[in-house]
Design a protein around this motif. Structure first.
Motif, short mmCIF file in Angstrom:
data_model
loop_
_atom_site.label_atom_id
_atom_site.label_comp_id
_atom_site.label_asym_id
_atom_site.label_seq_id
_atom_site.Cartn_x
_atom_site.Cartn_y
_atom_site.Cartn_z
N GLU A 194 82.28 -54.29 -117.11
CA GLU A 194 83.44 -55.12 -117.24
C GLU A 194 83.90 -55.40 -116.01
O GLU A 194 83.98 -54.56 -115.03
N HIS B 137 82.39 -64.40 -121.50
CA HIS B 137 83.81 -64.17 -121.57
C HIS B 137 84.18 -62.95 -121.84
O HIS B 137 85.12 -62.18 -121.45
N GLU B 138 83.38 -62.19 -122.61
CA GLU B 138 83.71 -60.81 -123.09
C GLU B 138 83.90 -59.58 -121.91
O GLU B 138 84.34 -58.55 -122.37
N ARG B 139 83.25 -60.01 -120.90
CA ARG B 139 83.01 -58.93 -119.84
C ARG B 139 83.99 -59.23 -118.61
O ARG B 139 84.10 -58.54 -117.80
N ASP C 249 88.06 -67.92 -125.47
CA ASP C 249 87.83 -66.26 -125.34
C ASP C 249 88.21 -65.85 -123.88
O ASP C 249 87.98 -64.71 -123.55
N ARG D 152 90.13 -64.24 -121.11
CA ARG D 152 90.97 -63.00 -121.00
C ARG D 152 91.94 -63.13 -119.88
O ARG D 152 91.50 -62.81 -118.53
N VAL E 208 89.56 -57.22 -127.00
CA VAL E 208 88.27 -57.65 -127.24
C VAL E 208 87.61 -56.89 -128.13
O VAL E 208 86.94 -57.07 -129.06
N ARG F 259 88.04 -57.26 -131.90
CA ARG F 259 87.60 -58.44 -132.71
C ARG F 259 86.74 -58.29 -133.50
O ARG F 259 85.62 -57.40 -133.15
#
Length: 374
Positions: free
Chosen positions: A172, A198-200, A296, A298, A371, A374
């Motif tokens: 992350e 985007h998730e990281r 997405d 954050r 996250v 989801r």
């Protein structure tokens, strides 16, 4: 004894050589690598004190024992000495590197702080102490060449620099920034997320300015440069502008030396170079508008609220939900903005920095949890 001005362009080379020599004098051999621990190759508490004595003689200034214990490698100790807020003007001290490793750790969460208006990382030095020890803490400085090319060049350049330094090895990446650094965090996060997903990637913004803010004018920027950057409070910033409207950097240098925020042997060139970074970073916001780059993304924000603004529950040590400035509303999800009753320039000053660190941890955990849900 050689007295070295640690905010000169050669500061990193000077300090690196001083650490190498001190290490060799005490342990009998040079460091095997920049990352090996002093205590893993024979150093102990007495040896640490002896090394500090060598460093103090070499650099001509005080060195703290805690720097050796917190950063026992050659690379870590060099960075600790370069960002020592007690020995250099905090607002202008730069290392000459784009990516600065304030603290190494595991491969879980990486914190990376983006540069404020001065372009220097020193404002974030305390975060290496206040954030969880399991997390790595880095920071970025703004190369002058990128600043002059505009926001997109800065965002792409810093994103590429972070990837080149190995940021993608972490699970992350949390990009954070104070003031202008909050704007950079927003933009660099978008550039980085486009490259790695985007998730990281998260962006945490600490009181970023809005487009059109009068505080971004060159006149206002110069006032901040003088009053806050060099801690010159006995004279008006306008006194450093001559009859032709030119800024008198020699006069600023003399006043800064008198205030103790500039080494006595430094001069106008150093002050003018610092101003060029300020001015370039102020100009970079011209025509810029924050937008939501991707569904997405954050993002979370902490902003300073005015004394007359109604934000129930917000105090100097506690943040409370509030609405973002209108220009930032499209860039944030509902419920991702909080207010705190601290004056802008005091946000990262002790003891407020501990409060800001707590908010950063809470906000990062919140975004990571969303996250994961989801």
């Amino acid at each position: 004894m050689t007295v070295t001005a640690l905010n000169t362009p050669s500061a990193e080379a000077v300090v690196t050589e001083a650490v190498r020599r001190a290490w060799s004098e005490v342990l009998g051999e040079e460091p095997e690598s920049a990352d090996v621990s002093f205590f893993e190759v024979g150093g102990d508490s007495l040896a640490a004190v002896e090394m500090i004595e060598h460093l103090q003689e070499e650099l001509g200034r005080s060195v703290r024992i805690q720097d050796v214990y917190r950063s026992p490698s050659q690379a870590g100790l060099v960075t600790a000495l370069l960002i020592d807020e007690g020995s250099v003007p905090a607002a202008h001290h730069t290392t000459g590197r784009t990516v600065v490793r304030l603290r190494n750790a595991g491969a879980g969460r990486l914190w990376c702080f983006l540069p404020p208006q001065s372009g220097a990382v020193t404002r974030y030095a305390s975060m290496a102490r206040l954030l969880p020890l399991a997390d790595a803490v880095w920071a970025c400085e703004t190369p002058a060449a990128l600043s002059r090319e505009g926001m997109r060049a800065v965002a792409d350049g810093l994103a590429d620099a972070l990837i080149g330094e190995g940021a993608t090895d972490f699970d992350e990446i949390v990009l954070a920034g104070y003031s202008l650094g909050g704007v950079f965090a927003h933009e660099v996060a978008a550039a980085l997320a486009a490259r790695i997903g985007h998730e990281r990637v998260s962006a945490l913004q600490i009181d970023p300015p809005s487009p059109g803010d009068p505080a971004l004018s060159l006149t206002a920027t110069f006032e901040v440069f003088v009053r806050v950057g060099w801690r010159i409070t006995a004279r008006e910033p306008a006194e450093f502008i001559d009859a032709a409207g030119e800024r008198d950097f020699a006069a600023v240098a003399a006043a800064a030396a008198e205030a103790g925020t500039l080494p006595k042997n430094a001069g106008a060139d150093e002050v003018e170079e610092a101003w060029e970074v300020y001015a370039a970073n102020a100009a970079i916001l011209g025509g810029w508008e924050p937008v939501r780059h991707h569904p997405d993304d954050r993002r979370a924000m902490l902003r300073s609220v005015a004394a007359d603004e109604s934000v129930p529950g917000a105090t100097e040590t506690v943040w409370a939900p509030c609405a973002p400035e209108p220009a930032w509303a499209p860039a944030l999800d509902a419920g991702h903005c909080w207010g705190i009753r601290l004056e802008h320039f005091q946000l990262l000053e002790a003891p407020n920095d501990a409060t800001i660190a707590r908010w950063l941890i809470a906000a990062a955990d919140l975004l990571a949890g969303e996250v994961g849900a989801r």
